[in-house]
Design a protein around this motif. Structure first.
Motif, PDB file in Angstrom:
ATOM      1  N   LEU A 129       0.828  -1.203   0.000  1.00 14.26           N
ATOM      2  CA  LEU A 129       0.000   0.000   0.000  1.00 14.26           C
ATOM      3  C   LEU A 129       0.859   1.248   0.000  1.00 14.26           C
ATOM      4  O   LEU A 129       1.926   1.276   0.613  1.00 14.26           O
ATOM      5  N   ASN A 130       0.362   2.281  -0.643  1.00 14.54           N
ATOM      6  CA  ASN A 130       0.963   3.609  -0.571  1.00 14.54           C
ATOM      7  C   ASN A 130      -0.046   4.497   0.159  1.00 14.54           C
ATOM      8  O   ASN A 130      -1.006   4.959  -0.436  1.00 14.54           O
ATOM      9  N   VAL A 131       0.181   4.687   1.466  1.00 17.97           N
ATOM     10  CA  VAL A 131      -0.829   5.414   2.256  1.00 17.97           C
ATOM     11  C   VAL A 131      -0.567   6.905   2.326  1.00 17.97           C
ATOM     12  O   VAL A 131      -1.411   7.652   2.805  1.00 17.97           O
ATOM     13  N   ASP A 132       0.630   7.353   1.879  1.00 14.94           N
ATOM     14  CA  ASP A 132       0.843   8.800   1.936  1.00 14.94           C
ATOM     15  C   ASP A 132       0.856   9.477   0.585  1.00 14.94           C
ATOM     16  O   ASP A 132       1.186  10.645   0.482  1.00 14.94           O
ATOM     17  N   GLY A 133       0.510   8.718  -0.431  1.00 14.95           N
ATOM     18  CA  GLY A 133       0.264   9.365  -1.718  1.00 14.95           C
ATOM     19  C   GLY A 133       1.483   9.851  -2.469  1.00 14.95           C
ATOM     20  O   GLY A 133       1.347  10.563  -3.453  1.00 14.95           O
ATOM     21  N   GLY A 134       2.673   9.525  -2.020  1.00 15.07           N
ATOM     22  CA  GLY A 134       3.869   9.917  -2.775  1.00 15.07           C
ATOM     23  C   GLY A 134       3.760   9.393  -4.199  1.00 15.07           C
ATOM     24  O   GLY A 134       3.610   8.198  -4.419  1.00 15.07           O
ATOM     25  N   VAL A 140       0.024   0.428  -3.978  1.00 19.92           N
ATOM     26  CA  VAL A 140      -1.258   0.755  -4.571  1.00 19.92           C
ATOM     27  C   VAL A 140      -1.973   1.735  -3.627  1.00 19.92           C
ATOM     28  O   VAL A 140      -1.878   1.610  -2.409  1.00 19.92           O
ATOM     29  N   PRO A 141      -2.665   2.746  -4.177  1.00 20.26           N
ATOM     30  CA  PRO A 141      -3.412   3.654  -3.299  1.00 20.26           C
ATOM     31  C   PRO A 141      -4.526   2.889  -2.595  1.00 20.26           C
ATOM     32  O   PRO A 141      -5.082   1.943  -3.170  1.00 20.26           O
ATOM     33  N   PRO A 142      -4.883   3.298  -1.369  1.00 22.19           N
ATOM     34  CA  PRO A 142      -5.914   2.573  -0.617  1.00 22.19           C
ATOM     35  C   PRO A 142      -7.188   2.344  -1.422  1.00 22.19           C
ATOM     36  O   PRO A 142      -7.796   1.271  -1.336  1.00 22.19           O
ATOM     37  N   MET A 164       1.204  -4.851   3.094  1.00 21.72           N
ATOM     38  CA  MET A 164       2.487  -4.348   3.561  1.00 21.72           C
ATOM     39  C   MET A 164       2.541  -2.861   3.271  1.00 21.72           C
ATOM     40  O   MET A 164       1.952  -2.396   2.285  1.00 21.72           O
ATOM     41  N   CYS A 165       3.229  -2.126   4.134  1.00 21.59           N
ATOM     42  CA  CYS A 165       3.333  -0.690   3.900  1.00 21.59           C
ATOM     43  C   CYS A 165       4.639  -0.147   4.470  1.00 21.59           C
ATOM     44  O   CYS A 165       5.129  -0.627   5.488  1.00 21.59           O
ATOM     45  N   ILE A 166       5.214   0.835   3.768  1.00 21.57           N
ATOM     46  CA  ILE A 166       6.396   1.571   4.245  1.00 21.57           C
ATOM     47  C   ILE A 166       6.027   3.049   4.274  1.00 21.57           C
ATOM     48  O   ILE A 166       6.264   3.765   3.304  1.00 21.57           O
ATOM     49  N   PRO A 167       5.415   3.522   5.350  1.00 21.78           N
ATOM     50  CA  PRO A 167       5.053   4.940   5.381  1.00 21.78           C
ATOM     51  C   PRO A 167       6.290   5.836   5.419  1.00 21.78           C
ATOM     52  O   PRO A 167       7.377   5.382   5.795  1.00 21.78           O
ATOM     53  N   ALA A 178      -0.305   7.081  13.424  1.00 24.37           N
ATOM     54  CA  ALA A 178      -1.399   7.557  12.572  1.00 24.37           C
ATOM     55  C   ALA A 178      -1.231   7.044  11.137  1.00 24.37           C
ATOM     56  O   ALA A 178      -2.210   6.631  10.502  1.00 24.37           O
ATOM     57  N   LEU A 179      -0.006   7.040  10.637  1.00 23.82           N
ATOM     58  CA  LEU A 179       0.234   6.525   9.284  1.00 23.82           C
ATOM     59  C   LEU A 179       0.004   5.021   9.233  1.00 23.82           C
ATOM     60  O   LEU A 179      -0.608   4.492   8.304  1.00 23.82           O
ATOM     61  N   HIS A 180       0.510   4.323  10.233  1.00 23.70           N
ATOM     62  CA  HIS A 180       0.321   2.866  10.271  1.00 23.70           C
ATOM     63  C   HIS A 180      -1.162   2.506  10.339  1.00 23.70           C
ATOM     64  O   HIS A 180      -1.593   1.505   9.768  1.00 23.70           O
ATOM     65  N   LEU A 181      -1.931   3.346  11.029  1.00 19.42           N
ATOM     66  CA  LEU A 181      -3.367   3.048  11.154  1.00 19.42           C
ATOM     67  C   LEU A 181      -4.088   3.141   9.813  1.00 19.42           C
ATOM     68  O   LEU A 181      -5.100   2.470   9.599  1.00 19.42           O
ATOM     69  N   ARG A 182      -3.550   3.946   8.900  1.00 22.20           N
ATOM     70  CA  ARG A 182      -4.165   3.992   7.554  1.00 22.20           C
ATOM     71  C   ARG A 182      -4.019   2.639   6.868  1.00 22.20           C
ATOM     72  O   ARG A 182      -4.940   2.174   6.188  1.00 22.20           O
TER      73      ARG A 182
END
Ligand SMILES: *Cc1c(COP(=O)(O)O)cnc(C)c1O
Length: 240
Positions: A129-134, A140-142, A164-167, A178-182
């Motif tokens: 996942l890409n949770v911060d929109g970079g 993939v966007p949420p 999986m996510c790398i904020p 907060a980022l992990h919670l997304r």
């Protein structure tokens, strides 16, 4: 005790404490030892201290390490690909890894499924996942994650295990959490969808050396820890 064995113990203590702090059972979070840029000797030391699961980013480097360790008779290790993978490298991943964390396109998943050798168990995969929109960031966007999960879940030689996510790095515990919670919210949405191919959807791959406490607080079930176990990496590489 070796430095690596010592570090492993320290990281496990951090994990146990983070679980207690978050009122989660001890052992709720699996530890993936990220051995990228370190040689087979480092992996052997960690394995001798009881570590089973290892994460690698750079495919060529990883395959050499995996083969070397097999030749040395180090058995029973589990290999997770956690780096970006282009289409021309999917075969190596399908042939040498147990897990793949960075699926963010259906095309990559389809290739991995088609290339997974018959004699191996299905490849365990997570959707990145890409949770911060970079814009240039992998993942993939949420808003597109559910559709991708549904499609990946149907592929015969893959088992969809989680996300999986790398904020982006954040300074404070609260900002990290907060980022992990997304990512956790997307994980919950996919899990709630249920259905065929999602029976083993149970993995939230979140957290690294710097933010594992915040990741555990947000519900991570697998943290990926490199420098905390093996020490600082000499070359912070960005290559594949
Ligand atoms: C390198 C890497 C890690 C480990 O990072 P540390 O900060 O050394 O713990 C975890 N996850 C991914 C995807 C990585 O590339």
């Amino acid at each position: 005790m070796t430095t690596i064995a010592n570090n492993l113990q320290t990281v496990k203590q951090r994990l146990a404490q983070a679980c207690a702090q978050a009122a989660r059972p001890a052992g709720a979070v699996e530890l993936l030892a990220v051995s990228k840029t370190f040689g087979p000797e480092a992996v052997e030391q960690a394995a001798a201290a009881g570590q089973v699961a290892f994460g690698e980013n750079y495919i060529q480097e990883a395959v050499e390490k995996i083969v070397t360790l097999q030749e040395r008779g180090v058995a029973g290790l589990q290999w997770h690909c956690i780096g970006p993978v282009q289409s021309n490298k999917t075969r190596l991943v399908a042939e040498h890894f147990d897990w793949m964390h960075t699926v963010d396109r259906l095309k990559i998943a389809e290739r991995l499924s088609a290339q997974r050798p018959e004699q191996l168990a299905p490849l365990q995969v997570c959707i990145q996942l890409n949770v911060d929109g970079g814009a240039n960031k992998a993942g993939v966007p949420p808003g597109e994650a559910l559709a991708l999960a549904q499609a990946v879940a149907q592929l015969p030689r893959l088992v969809l295990r989680g996300v999986m996510c790398i904020p982006e790095p954040a300074d404070t515990f609260e900002a990290q959490r907060a980022l992990h919670l997304r990512a956790k919210a997307v994980f919950d949405q996919i899990a709630a969808m249920g259905g065929a191919g999602l029976e083993q959807f149970d993995t939230l791959s979140l957290g690294m050396t710097a933010d594992l406490e915040a990741a555990v607080a947000a519900g991570s079930t697998l943290v990926r820890v490199g420098s905390g176990i093996f020490g600082a990496r000499s070359t912070p590489q960005e290559k594949e």
